[in-house]
Design a protein around this motif. Sequence first.
Motif, PDB file in Angstrom:
ATOM      1  N   GLU A  30       0.837  -1.196   0.000  1.00 22.04           N
ATOM      2  CA  GLU A  30       0.000   0.000   0.000  1.00 22.04           C
ATOM      3  C   GLU A  30       0.875   1.252   0.000  1.00 22.04           C
ATOM      4  OE1 GLU A  30      -3.282   2.184   2.559  1.00 22.04           O
ATOM      5  OE2 GLU A  30      -1.128   2.177   2.763  1.00 22.04           O
ATOM      6  N   LEU A  31       1.953   1.160   0.746  1.00 23.49           N
ATOM      7  CA  LEU A  31       2.858   2.302   0.852  1.00 23.49           C
ATOM      8  C   LEU A  31       3.549   2.586  -0.484  1.00 23.49           C
ATOM      9  CD1 LEU A  31       3.808   4.206   3.064  1.00 23.49           C
ATOM     10  CD2 LEU A  31       5.682   2.643   3.543  1.00 23.49           C
ATOM     11  N   LEU A  32       3.826   1.526  -1.221  1.00 23.82           N
ATOM     12  CA  LEU A  32       4.597   1.685  -2.466  1.00 23.82           C
ATOM     13  C   LEU A  32       3.714   1.817  -3.698  1.00 23.82           C
ATOM     14  CD1 LEU A  32       7.428  -0.902  -1.812  1.00 23.82           C
ATOM     15  CD2 LEU A  32       7.428   1.549  -1.408  1.00 23.82           C
ATOM     16  N   GLU A  33       2.418   1.797  -3.458  1.00 22.32           N
ATOM     17  CA  GLU A  33       1.444   1.774  -4.547  1.00 22.32           C
ATOM     18  C   GLU A  33       1.721   2.850  -5.604  1.00 22.32           C
ATOM     19  OE1 GLU A  33      -3.393   1.454  -4.616  1.00 22.32           O
ATOM     20  OE2 GLU A  33      -2.385   2.712  -3.150  1.00 22.32           O
ATOM     21  N   ASP A  34       1.957   4.069  -5.147  1.00 23.72           N
ATOM     22  CA  ASP A  34       2.119   5.194  -6.069  1.00 23.72           C
ATOM     23  C   ASP A  34       3.563   5.548  -6.341  1.00 23.72           C
ATOM     24  OD1 ASP A  34      -0.571   5.493  -6.259  1.00 23.72           O
ATOM     25  OD2 ASP A  34      -0.686   6.898  -4.583  1.00 23.72           O
ATOM     26  N   LEU A  35       4.460   4.803  -5.725  1.00 22.91           N
ATOM     27  CA  LEU A  35       5.865   5.212  -5.803  1.00 22.91           C
ATOM     28  C   LEU A  35       6.396   5.270  -7.240  1.00 22.91           C
ATOM     29  CD1 LEU A  35       8.122   6.194  -4.058  1.00 22.91           C
ATOM     30  CD2 LEU A  35       8.952   3.861  -3.831  1.00 22.91           C
ATOM     31  N   LEU A  64      10.970   7.126   4.246  1.00 30.07           N
ATOM     32  CA  LEU A  64       9.577   6.926   3.851  1.00 30.07           C
ATOM     33  C   LEU A  64       8.775   6.271   4.970  1.00 30.07           C
ATOM     34  CD1 LEU A  64       7.280   6.782   1.845  1.00 30.07           C
ATOM     35  CD2 LEU A  64       8.344   4.785   0.819  1.00 30.07           C
ATOM     36  N   SER A  67       8.303   8.657   7.964  1.00 31.49           N
ATOM     37  CA  SER A  67       7.353   9.747   7.763  1.00 31.49           C
ATOM     38  C   SER A  67       5.931   9.221   7.580  1.00 31.49           C
ATOM     39  CB  SER A  67       7.759  10.587   6.556  1.00 31.49           C
ATOM     40  OG  SER A  67       7.739   9.795   5.398  1.00 31.49           O
ATOM     41  N   ALA A  68       5.819   7.977   7.110  1.00 26.53           N
ATOM     42  CA  ALA A  68       4.486   7.409   6.932  1.00 26.53           C
ATOM     43  C   ALA A  68       3.950   6.837   8.236  1.00 26.53           C
ATOM     44  CB  ALA A  68       4.521   6.324   5.866  1.00 26.53           C
TER      45      ALA A  68
ATOM     46  N   ALA B  47      11.249  11.400   0.032  1.00 26.60           N
ATOM     47  CA  ALA B  47      10.595  10.254   0.673  1.00 26.60           C
ATOM     48  C   ALA B  47       9.698  10.707   1.811  1.00 26.60           C
ATOM     49  CB  ALA B  47      11.640   9.276   1.191  1.00 26.60           C
ATOM     50  N   TYR B  50       6.464  12.064   0.320  1.00 22.55           N
ATOM     51  CA  TYR B  50       5.664  10.946  -0.198  1.00 22.55           C
ATOM     52  C   TYR B  50       5.044  10.159   0.951  1.00 22.55           C
ATOM     53  CZ  TYR B  50       4.477   6.618  -2.569  1.00 22.55           C
ATOM     54  OH  TYR B  50       3.810   5.531  -3.035  1.00 22.55           O
ATOM     55  N   GLY B  51       5.860   9.850   1.973  1.00 23.11           N
ATOM     56  CA  GLY B  51       5.362   9.081   3.119  1.00 23.11           C
ATOM     57  C   GLY B  51       4.295   9.851   3.887  1.00 23.11           C
ATOM     58  N   ARG B  55       0.387   8.843   4.592  1.00 24.48           N
ATOM     59  CA  ARG B  55      -0.155   8.734   5.952  1.00 24.48           C
ATOM     60  C   ARG B  55      -1.376   9.649   6.129  1.00 24.48           C
ATOM     61  NH1 ARG B  55       1.464  11.552  10.044  1.00 24.48           N
ATOM     62  NH2 ARG B  55       3.451  11.973   9.016  1.00 24.48           N
TER      63      ARG B  55
END
Lengths: 327, 112
Positions: A30-35, A64, A67-68, B47, B50-51, B55
Amino acid sequence: MNLTAQDEIAVYVEGVREALAGLPAATRDELLEDLPEHLAEVLAEGGGSLYERLGPPAAYAAELSASAGFTTATPPAGERSRIAETAARHRARIDRVLRRADERAGPVLGYARASEFLALLRPAWWVLRGYLAAMAVAFMLHDHDTPLGLLPRAGDDDLAAILLLSLGILGSIWLGRRARPAGSWPRRLQRLGTGFLVIFAVVGFFEVDSAAQRDYYYTVEYTDPPPEPLSDIRDVFVYDAEGRLLVGVQLYDQHGRPIRLGDPMCDDELDSPVPIVNPGYPYCPDQAPFRAGEPSLSTAPSTGPSAGDAEQPPATPTTPAIPSPSR
Amino acid sequence: MLRVDATQLLKGVLDLAVLAVLRDEDGYGYDILRRLRAAGLEEVGDASVYGTLRRLFNNGLLNSYVVPSDEGPHRKYYALNEAGRAELQSSGKVWQGFASIMEDLLRERGKA
């Protein structure tokens, strides 16, 4: 977007994905979906490769996930997650080793990293993969009594084989040009298929190789031996200087071994072979190609004294004496 | 050392900064990064943006929509929704209060 940019992005995303191995697969996906799309934007800006602009994928991944709101560092309790953590640690170590090998092997190939060179080979792999897939399909469909050639022939039709081959290659290229499948299942399926094709290729390669060798042995076995010189000679006729046919001639080589040519048989009037009775050549004086004199067995010893005694032993020796060399 | 501090500070306020640059205009990932940098947050990492976007989106503060593009990749645009606006307002107030306290503190120190 050109191919190399796509490759660069795919390699980078894969690096990030591997660095995030500690996260649950669903979260990571899910995190890399748009990467890939996002990195395409970064790349479209210009100003260097992704590696140069964003740093190593592992660092990007760390930033990443932090921050996520995910931290790979905090180990959740439980046996399962501990195993996952160990696996991730091992994977990271393997990753490090691979990366080092990647960087070491690069200069040998003339690139900064070996993976850059391998990424260039990707379209070639797509073509090969298409061929292998077509061959695998043909292998499953074809009549197992006849061996499979190099074309994916499911039946006897060459055109259908070429069609299947083109479909396989075009399909594989299409699949390759598409971005990586997003879900983890399609990806797993693709990996499984690739593994199968690689095994199929290796087995098939050795199969074809040994078949080719077998064919070679067959050729050796079934080809007639090359005709020996003089093998079609059935009789020998010797003429003296006057053109008279000599009879009862004995031939010897330089070692004194008798030279045996032809077949000591003569056809009689009824064309049935009868063993000859007179020793020496010709076996069948009647069939002499040239008839200067009238040869006959009884006159033979006296016909050619000038021809030399060495070449003309007595016409009716019971045990042929070895002639003394004329010199 | 100062750079590390700036990065540390940024971590605390990046959410708010991202919400702020989306207040007037929707944007896609790289566009948002560019706006942040243009505003002076030079240290912000790709990053991180993006992260953070992922979130905030997962937390329900952003909506997203894809805009197809003829040349180049399709872009995923992010937009503030109601929850996002509310969050921007309340967090913004917290930050402004905090910032003015810091300003006072630093001014006192400067005088001393």
